[in-house]
Design a protein around this motif. Structure first.
Motif, short mmCIF file in Angstrom:
data_model
loop_
_atom_site.label_atom_id
_atom_site.label_comp_id
_atom_site.label_asym_id
_atom_site.label_seq_id
_atom_site.Cartn_x
_atom_site.Cartn_y
_atom_site.Cartn_z
N GLY A 101 2.25 0.31 12.59
CA GLY A 101 3.07 0.46 13.78
C GLY A 101 4.16 1.49 13.65
N GLY A 102 4.08 2.32 12.61
CA GLY A 102 5.10 3.36 12.42
C GLY A 102 6.26 2.84 11.62
N GLY A 103 7.36 3.54 11.71
CA GLY A 103 8.55 3.11 11.00
C GLY A 103 8.67 3.68 9.61
N GLY A 104 7.74 4.53 9.22
CA GLY A 104 7.80 5.11 7.89
C GLY A 104 8.59 6.40 7.86
N GLY A 105 9.22 6.65 6.75
CA GLY A 105 9.95 7.89 6.58
C GLY A 105 9.34 8.73 5.50
N VAL A 106 10.15 9.56 4.90
CA VAL A 106 9.69 10.39 3.80
C VAL A 106 9.50 9.52 2.57
CG1 VAL A 106 10.25 12.34 2.32
CG2 VAL A 106 10.89 12.39 4.73
N VAL B 231 10.10 -0.37 7.40
CA VAL B 231 11.39 0.26 7.13
C VAL B 231 11.96 -0.17 5.78
CG1 VAL B 231 11.97 0.57 9.57
CG2 VAL B 231 12.58 -1.57 8.41
N ASP B 232 11.50 -1.31 5.26
CA ASP B 232 12.01 -1.79 3.97
C ASP B 232 11.56 -0.93 2.80
OD1 ASP B 232 13.36 -3.94 5.15
OD2 ASP B 232 11.60 -5.23 5.06
N LEU C 174 4.06 5.03 -5.06
CA LEU C 174 3.14 5.75 -5.94
C LEU C 174 2.11 6.48 -5.09
CD1 LEU C 174 2.68 2.86 -8.54
CD2 LEU C 174 4.41 4.69 -8.51
N GLN C 175 1.85 7.73 -5.43
CA GLN C 175 0.98 8.57 -4.61
C GLN C 175 -0.13 9.16 -5.46
OE1 GLN C 175 3.63 11.17 -1.96
NE2 GLN C 175 5.07 10.47 -3.51
N LEU C 176 -1.26 9.43 -4.80
CA LEU C 176 -2.39 10.08 -5.46
C LEU C 176 -2.48 11.50 -4.93
CD1 LEU C 176 -4.65 9.07 -7.50
CD2 LEU C 176 -6.18 9.24 -5.54
N GLU C 177 -2.68 12.45 -5.84
CA GLU C 177 -2.65 13.86 -5.42
C GLU C 177 -3.81 14.21 -4.49
OE1 GLU C 177 -4.86 15.96 -9.26
OE2 GLU C 177 -2.67 15.88 -9.18
N THR C 178 -4.92 13.45 -4.55
CA THR C 178 -6.05 13.74 -3.66
C THR C 178 -5.96 12.99 -2.34
OG1 THR C 178 -7.36 12.01 -4.75
CG2 THR C 178 -7.60 14.27 -5.57
N ARG C 179 -4.90 12.22 -2.11
CA ARG C 179 -4.70 11.50 -0.85
C ARG C 179 -3.32 11.83 -0.28
NH1 ARG C 179 -9.01 10.15 -2.90
NH2 ARG C 179 -10.12 8.18 -2.59
N PRO C 180 -3.05 13.10 0.02
CA PRO C 180 -1.71 13.50 0.43
C PRO C 180 -1.25 12.85 1.73
CG PRO C 180 -3.27 15.28 0.82
CD PRO C 180 -3.99 14.24 0.02
N HIS C 181 -2.21 12.41 2.58
CA HIS C 181 -1.83 11.82 3.86
C HIS C 181 -2.06 10.31 3.90
CE1 HIS C 181 -1.60 15.96 5.14
NE2 HIS C 181 -2.88 16.15 4.89
N GLY C 182 -2.30 9.73 2.75
CA GLY C 182 -2.59 8.30 2.69
C GLY C 182 -1.47 7.43 3.20
N TRP C 183 -0.27 7.69 2.74
CA TRP C 183 0.86 6.85 3.15
C TRP C 183 1.13 6.99 4.64
CZ3 TRP C 183 2.94 2.71 1.28
CH2 TRP C 183 2.91 2.46 -0.09
N GLN C 184 0.97 8.18 5.18
CA GLN C 184 1.20 8.35 6.61
C GLN C 184 0.20 7.55 7.42
OE1 GLN C 184 3.89 10.07 8.06
NE2 GLN C 184 3.10 8.79 9.74
#
Length: 310
Positions: A210-215, A185-186, A193-203
């Motif tokens: 354990g979840g807790g991620g947002g946009v 949550v922090d 920073l995101q990579l265009e070829t890994r659109p689902h990496g952060w998710q």
């Protein structure tokens, strides 16, 4: 047996390719160090041999026909293949040349530090490396093999899995001093920073925590090398393949956040066309890269590190 009619001379094909490329007989003649009349005669003789006009003639101007454009693509590929084979024979008469397409950061961070051993063990083989992000068709390119990220779904190719991608989020020490992170949550509101070829990496990373991620929001880049430098400069939190993050973490330039080396959603693969099955240089490279990946895995397990850290 090859039919002579369908095998124009090299001089004809070189002249044809140069005229197509320059859209000018004059420019083609200058490049080839020939007279304009010689280039024109070569083009005319090629048309007679094929029994088909390749250019529409308007005074001194030649405009290639649509069929000539298609033909030129194959001719260019063939000339490139002959040139590469000749270069390989001259440079390594006892071995061969291997042309590889490799992801840019994979090439510099994983392959380059290791490829010297392959060359030392195979002194007759030379390797030509080209970096590519997007996939291509082996039918229209002259590469012998490609190292890419994703699944074993490269069309009309054989595949060999190298290793699964594992992800580590990290940031610079100074960034973390001013933005302490003790849980997912922090990261809310922080630049990621995101990579265009890994659109689902952060998710995938948030799920493994354990979840807790947002946009997530932040800069989108097309290469990991740019992302690494951006993270070191304190521009945000980077999500990197663990084998790329490992050197920066070991040197203290980046610090891992929460659980490192979590499973990603793809793997690194070696792909090659069916025509490469009989290529001895490619066979040796496949054996070497498989053994190197296995050795890396065993070394990392003994050290208690991420298996793909290298």
């Amino acid at each position: 047996m090859r039919q002579r009619r369908f095998l124009p001379s090299l001089s004809q094909l070189i002249a044809f390719e140069a005229v197509i490329r320059h859209r000018s007989v004059t420019a083609a003649a200058d490049e080839l160090h020939l007279t304009q009349s010689t280039v024109s005669r070569l083009i005319a003789s090629l048309e007679r041999q094929l029994g088909k006009p390749l250019f529409a003639r308007d005074r001194k101007r030649l405009t290639p026909t649509p069929e000539a454009q298609v033909y030129a693509a194959s001719v260019t590929q063939g000339l490139d293949l002959i040139q590469r084979a000749s270069m390989g024979l001259i440079a390594n008469p006892g071995g061969g040349a291997l042309s590889l397409s490799v992801l840019p950061t994979f090439a510099t961070r994983w392959l380059a530090p290791r490829i010297g051993q392959f060359l030392a063990d195979n002194p007759g083989i030379s390797i030509n490396l080209s970096t590519k992000i997007q996939r291509f068709s082996f039918a229209t390119e002259t590469f012998d093999a490609a190292i890419y990220f994703g699944a074993d779904d490269w069309p009309d190719a054989h595949h060999m899995k190298l290793f699964d991608e594992r992800l580590t989020a990290c940031a610079s020490p100074l960034f973390l001093d001013s933005h302490p992170i003790t849980g997912p949550v922090d990261l809310a509101g922080l630049p990621v920073l995101q990579l265009e070829t890994r659109p689902h990496g952060w998710q995938a990373w948030f799920n493994a925590q354990g979840g807790g991620g947002g946009v997530v929001s932040g800069m989108v880049m097309d290469q990991f090398s740019m992302m690494i430098q951006a993270a070191i400069s304190g521009l945000g939190v980077a999500l990197l393949p663990s084998y790329l993050a490992h050197p920066e973490i070991a040197e203290g330039r980046l610090v891992p956040i929460l659980q490192p080396a979590v499973p990603g959603d793809g793997a690194y693969w070696l792909a090659w066309p069916e025509r490469g099955d009989g290529n001895p240089a490619l066979a040796r490279f496949r054996q070497w890269v498989a053994a190197t990946v296995t050795l890396d895995l065993l070394s990392s397990q003994e050290a208690g590190e991420d298996p793909a850290a290298g």
